[in-house]
Design a protein around this motif. Sequence first.
Motif, short mmCIF file in Angstrom:
data_model
loop_
_atom_site.label_atom_id
_atom_site.label_comp_id
_atom_site.label_asym_id
_atom_site.label_seq_id
_atom_site.Cartn_x
_atom_site.Cartn_y
_atom_site.Cartn_z
N THR A 157 0.83 -1.20 0.00
CA THR A 157 0.00 0.00 0.00
C THR A 157 0.88 1.26 0.00
O THR A 157 2.06 1.21 0.34
CB THR A 157 -0.93 0.02 1.23
OG1 THR A 157 -0.14 0.03 2.43
CG2 THR A 157 -1.84 -1.19 1.24
N ILE A 158 0.28 2.38 -0.38
CA ILE A 158 1.00 3.65 -0.48
C ILE A 158 1.05 4.33 0.89
O ILE A 158 0.05 4.32 1.64
CB ILE A 158 0.33 4.57 -1.51
CG1 ILE A 158 0.34 3.92 -2.89
CG2 ILE A 158 1.02 5.93 -1.57
CD1 ILE A 158 1.71 3.59 -3.43
N THR A 159 2.18 4.92 1.21
CA THR A 159 2.32 5.63 2.49
C THR A 159 1.75 7.04 2.39
O THR A 159 1.83 7.69 1.35
CB THR A 159 3.79 5.70 2.94
OG1 THR A 159 4.58 6.35 1.92
CG2 THR A 159 4.36 4.31 3.18
N TYR A 160 1.17 7.49 3.50
CA TYR A 160 0.61 8.84 3.59
C TYR A 160 1.26 9.56 4.77
O TYR A 160 1.45 8.98 5.83
CB TYR A 160 -0.91 8.79 3.79
CG TYR A 160 -1.66 8.17 2.63
CD1 TYR A 160 -1.66 8.78 1.37
CD2 TYR A 160 -2.38 6.98 2.79
CE1 TYR A 160 -2.36 8.22 0.31
CE2 TYR A 160 -3.07 6.41 1.73
CZ TYR A 160 -3.06 7.04 0.49
OH TYR A 160 -3.74 6.48 -0.56
N GLY A 161 1.55 10.86 4.58
CA GLY A 161 2.32 11.60 5.56
C GLY A 161 1.53 12.28 6.66
O GLY A 161 0.38 11.95 6.94
N GLY A 162 2.17 13.30 7.25
CA GLY A 162 1.70 13.87 8.50
C GLY A 162 0.70 15.00 8.42
O GLY A 162 0.29 15.53 9.45
N TYR A 163 0.28 15.40 7.20
CA TYR A 163 -0.82 16.36 7.11
C TYR A 163 -2.11 15.57 7.34
O TYR A 163 -3.03 15.55 6.54
CB TYR A 163 -0.89 17.01 5.73
CG TYR A 163 0.28 17.89 5.31
CD1 TYR A 163 1.50 17.88 5.97
CD2 TYR A 163 0.16 18.73 4.21
CE1 TYR A 163 2.57 18.67 5.56
CE2 TYR A 163 1.21 19.52 3.78
CZ TYR A 163 2.41 19.50 4.45
OH TYR A 163 3.46 20.28 4.02
N SER A 164 -2.18 14.89 8.48
CA SER A 164 -3.28 13.96 8.75
C SER A 164 -3.45 13.80 10.26
O SER A 164 -2.61 14.23 11.04
CB SER A 164 -3.00 12.60 8.11
OG SER A 164 -1.80 12.04 8.60
N ASP A 165 -4.55 13.16 10.65
CA ASP A 165 -4.88 13.11 12.08
C ASP A 165 -4.14 12.05 12.87
O ASP A 165 -3.86 12.23 14.06
CB ASP A 165 -6.39 12.96 12.27
CG ASP A 165 -6.98 11.74 11.54
OD1 ASP A 165 -6.23 11.05 10.81
OD2 ASP A 165 -8.19 11.48 11.70
N ILE A 166 -3.81 10.90 12.24
CA ILE A 166 -3.12 9.82 12.96
C ILE A 166 -2.00 9.24 12.10
O ILE A 166 -2.04 9.32 10.87
CB ILE A 166 -4.10 8.69 13.35
CG1 ILE A 166 -4.83 8.13 12.10
CG2 ILE A 166 -5.09 9.16 14.41
CD1 ILE A 166 -5.66 6.89 12.37
#
Length: 360
Positions: A133-142
């Motif tokens: 799966t693709i990684t998602y960064g820190g402009y996010s809640d968790i």
Amino acid sequence: MAAKSHEEEHPNKAFGWAARDQSGVLSPFQFSRRVTGEKDVAFKVLFCGICHSDLHMAKNEWGISTYPLVPGHEIVGQVTEVGSKVEKFKVGDKVGMGGLVGSCHSCDSCSNNLENYCPKMILTYSAKYHDGTITYGGYSDIMVADEHFIVRIPDNLPLDAAAPLLCAGITVYSPLRSYGLDKRGMHVGVVGLGGLGHVAVKFAKAMGLKVTVISTSPSKKQEALGHLGADSFLVSHDQDGMQAAAGTMDGIIDTVSATHPISPLIGLLKTRGKLVLVGAPAKPLELPVFPLLLGGKIVGGSGGGGMKETQEMIDFAARNNITAGIEVISMDYVNTAMERLLKGDVRYRFVIDIGNTLKI
């Protein structure tokens, strides 16, 4: 069989802001995070710094972006859950995460605590994780990551001003250490007084070095000397000033990401001096060889730092009260912040108040 949507890919619902295409424009994005595995740490994101590479990646300027893209790799927050085999962290701890969430753990680089140079390193966002799966960064809640790639944030460091240290901080701390430019009394130049450069000055001064800031902007002299405590200031296009400083520096940390001449910088080095590049210009720089031969000089590079060194850097920052100069913004201001970043209109790092302003 149809591929699962971003929201259904993993069990835990997540929310952030993502770029959908090369316009780089960010907007609200619902997706999902994996279950906290036995060696994983899950944490609520409280602040995330905006690195210039976030802008490059959002616009696919390096040609490696995968959309939707949730940027952010200067991430701090508070632990909400730990896996059954996690040893270093507990619920409630203050933690941070930088540019890496994975590596092979078996190559020469990984064996020497240099995961940042692992050929199979996995970036915090827009990369493919071990499960495909693709990684998602820190402009996010968790966030969820293996504990190996999490660092502890000491209590005396304010989280908002500590966030940029996870990228900007380690990027300049590592070359000072690894190139031996950390001996008290040495003379080190810092090229550029932006997000990286201002932190480099702070670390170098805390190490007991004499520091000269080298800039194209005469207007930054007072900031360098008066606010950051640099010992001297050079304007790079002032030929008389540069000539007067020739052969005086043990090393130079060059933080500039634009194409620029490095021959004048090599001239500032002592015999066997070291010019270390940490910026990433889009076009190749011209390297003059004769000045290297005649002075036994070195031009090198440095990219981030390994996890052991990143924790060491954070602890050093805490002991010496080193933080980044920041402008805290709300999540809905992020596109304006990106436009300002492109113009260099920030002193010195934007930090998004994720915890208080990220709203579904």
